[in-house]
Design a protein around this motif. Sequence first.
Motif, PDB file in Angstrom:
ATOM      1  N   ARG A 116       0.816  -1.209   0.000  1.00 25.39           N
ATOM      2  CA  ARG A 116       0.000   0.000   0.000  1.00 25.39           C
ATOM      3  C   ARG A 116       0.855   1.266   0.000  1.00 25.39           C
ATOM      4  O   ARG A 116       0.558   2.231  -0.710  1.00 25.39           O
ATOM      5  CB  ARG A 116      -0.928   0.005   1.221  1.00 25.39           C
ATOM      6  N   GLU A 117       1.926   1.277   0.780  1.00 25.35           N
ATOM      7  CA  GLU A 117       2.767   2.471   0.863  1.00 25.35           C
ATOM      8  C   GLU A 117       3.360   2.828  -0.499  1.00 25.35           C
ATOM      9  O   GLU A 117       3.411   4.005  -0.874  1.00 25.35           O
ATOM     10  CB  GLU A 117       3.891   2.257   1.884  1.00 25.35           C
ATOM     11  N   SER A 118       3.791   1.820  -1.231  1.00 28.72           N
ATOM     12  CA  SER A 118       4.383   2.056  -2.545  1.00 28.72           C
ATOM     13  C   SER A 118       3.331   2.548  -3.532  1.00 28.72           C
ATOM     14  O   SER A 118       3.573   3.473  -4.319  1.00 28.72           O
ATOM     15  CB  SER A 118       5.030   0.762  -3.057  1.00 28.72           C
ATOM     16  N   GLU A 177       0.493   4.141  -2.866  1.00 35.58           N
ATOM     17  CA  GLU A 177       0.046   5.494  -2.552  1.00 35.58           C
ATOM     18  C   GLU A 177       1.128   6.529  -2.831  1.00 35.58           C
ATOM     19  O   GLU A 177       0.826   7.647  -3.261  1.00 35.58           O
ATOM     20  CB  GLU A 177      -0.404   5.558  -1.090  1.00 35.58           C
ATOM     21  N   ARG A 178       2.370   6.174  -2.615  1.00 34.90           N
ATOM     22  CA  ARG A 178       3.462   7.113  -2.894  1.00 34.90           C
ATOM     23  C   ARG A 178       3.456   7.508  -4.374  1.00 34.90           C
ATOM     24  O   ARG A 178       3.589   8.683  -4.723  1.00 34.90           O
ATOM     25  CB  ARG A 178       4.798   6.480  -2.515  1.00 34.90           C
TER      26      ARG A 178
END
Length: 209
Positions: free
Chosen positions: A29-31, A33-34
Motif C-alpha cells: 500500500r505504501e508504494s 500510494e506514494r
Amino acid sequence: MKYSLFFTMAVVASLLLPRSVDARIGERRESFERRLFSNGGIIYRDKEERKTRRSSGPYTQYLQYLGNSAEVRVYFKSDDGRQPTQSDLDKGTLGSGWEVHVLFVGGKSVLETYKRVGSMSEYEMNALLAVLGGGAYWEEAEPPVEDELEKDEPPPSAFGFDYVRSDGEVRAKKSGGGLMVFQKQLDEFLAKQHEGNLIQSAPQSVQGF
C-alpha cells in the motif's frame, strides 16, 4: 461446503506471497500510494463518502470471507497530473480523472478497479492494461464451449474475467465502463467460499414450502 478458519487464514496468507512478475497486484500500500499521490492522486477520507462509493463495488459482497486483514481504499486521480485538494473532494469539484478502488489484504494489493470519470477510450483501456501487466502480456479468456460433449468445467471465478495475464496469476475484467484486475487465487477462493455459503443456506431458505 464450509471452509475452516484455518483454511481461510492459509489462503489469505498465501495472497501475500510475492509473484514472479513485478506488477501492481501484490504491491504494498505504501508504494502504491506514494506513486499515486505524486501523480495527481488523493484518497477519500470522509467515512460516509467512502461507504457510498464502496457500496457499488463488485467486491463488496465478498469482503466477509477475508477477515480483518482486508481493507478497501478509494482514491481519485486527475487525468492531467494536477494535484486535487481536500476542498475539491468536499465540494465535488475534482474535474475529470479516475476513481480507483484498491482491496488490500495484509497491506498488499489483491484487487484494483479503475473507472474513468466520463467514458474510457479504447486507447486508455489498452494503455491501462499495459501498465497493469507489469512487463507481461494479456491473453483473452477462452469463450465457453457450446458443445456439451467438449465442454470442460470452467475455472471457479467470483467475478468472471475477460483477460488473463500471461503468467496465469492475474485476471482482468471490463466492468461498468471501467477495468478490474485481481489475483487469480483470490478470485477462485472467493468463488468457492461463496458457493459453500449458498449451499449451506439453501435448505433454510426453502424451509416451509
